[in-house]
Write a protein that holds these residues in place. Structure first.
Motif, PDB file in Angstrom:
ATOM      1  N   ARG A   1     -40.785 -13.990 -94.007  1.00  0.00           N
ATOM      2  CA  ARG A   1     -41.246 -15.013 -94.951  1.00  0.00           C
ATOM      3  C   ARG A   1     -40.529 -16.349 -94.704  1.00  0.00           C
ATOM      4  NH1 ARG A   1     -41.204 -13.090-101.090  1.00  0.00           N
ATOM      5  NH2 ARG A   1     -42.171 -15.167-101.254  1.00  0.00           N
ATOM      6  N   LEU A   2     -39.239 -16.256 -94.388  1.00  0.00           N
ATOM      7  CA  LEU A   2     -38.465 -17.470 -94.156  1.00  0.00           C
ATOM      8  C   LEU A   2     -38.895 -18.171 -92.867  1.00  0.00           C
ATOM      9  CD1 LEU A   2     -34.961 -16.193 -95.287  1.00  0.00           C
ATOM     10  CD2 LEU A   2     -36.365 -17.913 -96.446  1.00  0.00           C
ATOM     11  N   LEU A   3     -39.208 -17.403 -91.858  1.00  0.00           N
ATOM     12  CA  LEU A   3     -39.679 -18.007 -90.610  1.00  0.00           C
ATOM     13  C   LEU A   3     -41.029 -18.704 -90.816  1.00  0.00           C
ATOM     14  CD1 LEU A   3     -38.676 -15.269 -88.000  1.00  0.00           C
ATOM     15  CD2 LEU A   3     -37.575 -17.490 -88.407  1.00  0.00           C
ATOM     16  N   ALA A   4     -41.879 -18.114 -91.634  1.00  0.00           N
ATOM     17  CA  ALA A   4     -43.155 -18.758 -91.958  1.00  0.00           C
ATOM     18  C   ALA A   4     -42.912 -20.056 -92.740  1.00  0.00           C
ATOM     19  CB  ALA A   4     -44.038 -17.808 -92.760  1.00  0.00           C
ATOM     20  N   ALA A   5     -41.949 -20.017 -93.670  1.00  0.00           N
ATOM     21  CA  ALA A   5     -41.625 -21.218 -94.444  1.00  0.00           C
ATOM     22  C   ALA A   5     -41.026 -22.298 -93.536  1.00  0.00           C
ATOM     23  CB  ALA A   5     -40.645 -20.871 -95.556  1.00  0.00           C
ATOM     24  N   ARG A   6     -40.261 -21.870 -92.545  1.00  0.00           N
ATOM     25  CA  ARG A   6     -39.697 -22.844 -91.605  1.00  0.00           C
ATOM     26  C   ARG A   6     -40.802 -23.600 -90.878  1.00  0.00           C
ATOM     27  NH1 ARG A   6     -35.845 -20.845 -86.734  1.00  0.00           N
ATOM     28  NH2 ARG A   6     -37.871 -20.170 -85.931  1.00  0.00           N
ATOM     29  N   GLN A   7     -41.884 -22.908 -90.566  1.00  0.00           N
ATOM     30  CA  GLN A   7     -42.996 -23.578 -89.905  1.00  0.00           C
ATOM     31  C   GLN A   7     -43.633 -24.608 -90.827  1.00  0.00           C
ATOM     32  OE1 GLN A   7     -43.921 -23.048 -86.528  1.00  0.00           O
ATOM     33  NE2 GLN A   7     -44.893 -24.995 -87.058  1.00  0.00           N
ATOM     34  N   VAL A   8     -43.723 -24.289 -92.114  1.00  0.00           N
ATOM     35  CA  VAL A   8     -44.256 -25.253 -93.088  1.00  0.00           C
ATOM     36  C   VAL A   8     -43.384 -26.507 -93.114  1.00  0.00           C
ATOM     37  CG1 VAL A   8     -44.697 -25.662 -95.545  1.00  0.00           C
ATOM     38  CG2 VAL A   8     -45.338 -23.478 -94.511  1.00  0.00           C
ATOM     39  N   VAL A   9     -42.067 -26.320 -93.100  1.00  0.00           N
ATOM     40  CA  VAL A   9     -41.145 -27.458 -93.121  1.00  0.00           C
ATOM     41  C   VAL A   9     -41.243 -28.259 -91.825  1.00  0.00           C
ATOM     42  CG1 VAL A   9     -38.708 -28.100 -93.232  1.00  0.00           C
ATOM     43  CG2 VAL A   9     -39.591 -26.337 -94.757  1.00  0.00           C
ATOM     44  N   TYR A  10     -41.319 -27.567 -90.695  1.00  0.00           N
ATOM     45  CA  TYR A  10     -41.499 -28.264 -89.417  1.00  0.00           C
ATOM     46  C   TYR A  10     -42.786 -29.097 -89.423  1.00  0.00           C
ATOM     47  CZ  TYR A  10     -37.859 -25.476 -86.995  1.00  0.00           C
ATOM     48  OH  TYR A  10     -36.684 -24.904 -86.579  1.00  0.00           O
ATOM     49  N   ASP A  11     -43.870 -28.507 -89.909  1.00  0.00           N
ATOM     50  CA  ASP A  11     -45.145 -29.227 -89.939  1.00  0.00           C
ATOM     51  C   ASP A  11     -45.056 -30.477 -90.818  1.00  0.00           C
ATOM     52  OD1 ASP A  11     -46.292 -27.341 -88.278  1.00  0.00           O
ATOM     53  OD2 ASP A  11     -47.316 -26.248 -89.877  1.00  0.00           O
ATOM     54  N   ALA A  12     -44.353 -30.361 -91.947  1.00  0.00           N
ATOM     55  CA  ALA A  12     -44.206 -31.513 -92.834  1.00  0.00           C
ATOM     56  C   ALA A  12     -43.385 -32.612 -92.162  1.00  0.00           C
ATOM     57  CB  ALA A  12     -43.552 -31.091 -94.142  1.00  0.00           C
ATOM     58  N   ALA A  13     -42.347 -32.219 -91.425  1.00  0.00           N
ATOM     59  CA  ALA A  13     -41.533 -33.211 -90.717  1.00  0.00           C
ATOM     60  C   ALA A  13     -42.351 -33.921 -89.651  1.00  0.00           C
ATOM     61  CB  ALA A  13     -40.314 -32.533 -90.098  1.00  0.00           C
ATOM     62  N   ALA A  14     -43.156 -33.168 -88.927  1.00  0.00           N
ATOM     63  CA  ALA A  14     -44.037 -33.784 -87.919  1.00  0.00           C
ATOM     64  C   ALA A  14     -45.028 -34.722 -88.586  1.00  0.00           C
ATOM     65  CB  ALA A  14     -44.764 -32.698 -87.138  1.00  0.00           C
ATOM     66  N   SER A  15     -45.488 -34.378 -89.787  1.00  0.00           N
ATOM     67  CA  SER A  15     -46.405 -35.241 -90.525  1.00  0.00           C
ATOM     68  C   SER A  15     -45.737 -36.556 -90.897  1.00  0.00           C
ATOM     69  CB  SER A  15     -46.890 -34.527 -91.795  1.00  0.00           C
ATOM     70  OG  SER A  15     -47.646 -35.391 -92.621  1.00  0.00           O
ATOM     71  N   VAL A  16     -44.458 -36.504 -91.291  1.00  0.00           N
ATOM     72  CA  VAL A  16     -43.727 -37.733 -91.624  1.00  0.00           C
ATOM     73  C   VAL A  16     -43.623 -38.635 -90.396  1.00  0.00           C
ATOM     74  CG1 VAL A  16     -41.471 -38.652 -92.291  1.00  0.00           C
ATOM     75  CG2 VAL A  16     -42.457 -36.725 -93.540  1.00  0.00           C
ATOM     76  N   ASP A  17     -43.402 -38.047 -89.234  1.00  0.00           N
ATOM     77  CA  ASP A  17     -43.355 -38.844 -88.005  1.00  0.00           C
ATOM     78  C   ASP A  17     -44.710 -39.486 -87.705  1.00  0.00           C
ATOM     79  OD1 ASP A  17     -40.670 -38.410 -87.358  1.00  0.00           O
ATOM     80  OD2 ASP A  17     -41.107 -36.519 -86.345  1.00  0.00           O
ATOM     81  N   HIS A  18     -45.768 -38.739 -87.995  1.00  0.00           N
ATOM     82  CA  HIS A  18     -47.122 -39.236 -87.690  1.00  0.00           C
ATOM     83  C   HIS A  18     -47.615 -40.226 -88.725  1.00  0.00           C
ATOM     84  CE1 HIS A  18     -51.278 -39.261 -86.367  1.00  0.00           C
ATOM     85  NE2 HIS A  18     -51.665 -38.912 -87.583  1.00  0.00           N
TER      86      HIS A  18
END
Length: 372
Positions: free
Chosen positions: A286-303
């Motif tokens: 579950r935590l690894l899946a949540a990490r992907q959500v956080v990574y995606d949000a960070a990439a969104s901030v860059d974009h």
């Protein structure tokens, strides 16, 4: 779904090497936050300072690993934050460096203001603070009561109270939001050098993230020079609230990363003390899946740094899951487990702080719903 390139994977492994050292220092700083000065040579804190300072301001003092890795993107910094929070999130928030004040300066500052700010903290032992939240009003910029009034003798005078400010009693320079008038366009950010006339700070009695020395700040006609008002070179619509929104988006992803790293640390602790415990494997997934959500949000901030939905989703999910993990861990290790495991007990206190940083879960839900 955001994948990590080989350079970010290598950087993540480098940051993970600091985890044991940060954990070994965590209880000492939690017991007495004033001892943080004795830990400034910790590998994790050196990494924090290097990774959060734009490379062009590090100059010849930049460590070798900085030259090999690009840490200027939100995604890169979030990847590092998750790993370092696995060591101890409170140690990260207690670290000297640009912190969120740096994010405001990066968004709103002129080149001269950026040079001033990063030069002021260039010794690696200078704290900063970010002051937005106010008593009874939270971080709602449109309701802000702190004033920035013209001084007849030149410059401005800052008047108001800010509360729940990390490193508020330690900071030598901070970014403070105030209003020059009644409209949303009157919100401005200024840099305040401390100590200063009319400025007082006191630490608050905290249960979680004690090392961060969360404080209340009072400004009673504190002088602010004209050149310390951020955003004057920008269009009126891009000065205060615009910069605040961008800072909040950046901050929400990082709060999610702090919560996620703490939850990972708790789960690893349970696995170490209950080898082969099957529910721990489920929690890790579950935590690894949540990490992907956080990574995606960070990439969104860059974009798109103005898109508020992904950061709100990341913070909402990660902070909620962290609290769930804390409850689960206390049960998994049996009765009185928190009494017998001081580091686990500390982390279980810390996870509750993330809920109240930059908007509670209900605020994030409202933001997501408004966006949809």
């Amino acid at each position: 779904m955001t994948g990590l390139d080989p350079a970010l994977i290598a950087m993540r492994a480098l940051f993970a090497e600091a985890v044991p050292d940060l954990r070994s220092r965590a209880l000492s700083v939690d017991a007495d936050p004033t001892t943080i000065g004795a830990h400034l040579d910790a590998p994790g804190l050196e990494i924090v300072r290097g990774a959060t300072t734009p490379r062009r301001y590090l100059g010849s003092s930049a460590p070798d690993w900085i030259r090999a890795h690009d840490t200027d993107s939100c995604l890169a910094r979030v990847v590092g934050t998750v790993e370092l929070a696995r060591g101890d999130a409170a140690m990260l928030t207690a670290s000297p460096g640009p912190s969120l004040a740096g994010a405001v300066v990066d968004a709103l500052g002129s080149e001269a203001q950026k040079e001033y700010f990063y030069d002021a903290i260039g010794d690696g032992a200078t704290w900063t603070f970010f002051a937005m939240t106010e008593p009874g009003l939270g971080s709602d910029a449109t309701m802000m009561g702190t004033r920035l009034d013209r001084d007849p003798d030149g410059g401005y005078r800052l008047t108001g109270t800010k509360r729940y400010i990390s490193n508020g009693t330690r900071g030598a320079v901070g970014a403070v939001f105030a209003r020059t008038g009644p409209s949303p366009l009157s919100i401005r950010a200024v840099l305040v050098e401390c100590p200063a006339d009319g400025f007082t700070a006191r630490p608050l009695d905290m249960t979680g993230l004690r090392g961060a020395r969360i404080s209340e700040l009072e400004f009673d006609g504190t002088p602010v020079r004209e050149d310390m008002v951020l955003g004057s070179h920008l269009r009126l619509s891009q000065r205060g609230v615009w910069g605040a929104v961008r800072t909040f988006n950046y901050m929400r992803v990082h709060i999610g990363a702090l919560a996620l790293g703490t939850a990972m640390a708790i789960t690893e602790y349970v696995q170490r003390h209950r080898p082969g415990f099957a529910p721990a494997d489920v929690m890790t997934a579950r935590l690894l899946a949540a990490r992907q959500v956080v990574y995606d949000a960070a990439a969104s901030v860059d974009h798109d740094p103005d898109d508020q939905r992904p950061p709100s989703v990341a913070k909402l999910h990660a902070t909620g899951l962290a609290v769930t993990v804390a409850h689960w861990a206390a049960t998994a290790l049996g009765p009185a487990s928190l009494l017998g495991h001081p580091l686990l007990e500390k982390w279980c206190r810390d996870v509750y702080a993330f809920e109240f940083m930059d908007g509670t879960s209900n605020i994030q839900r409202l933001q997501i719903a408004r966006d949809l």
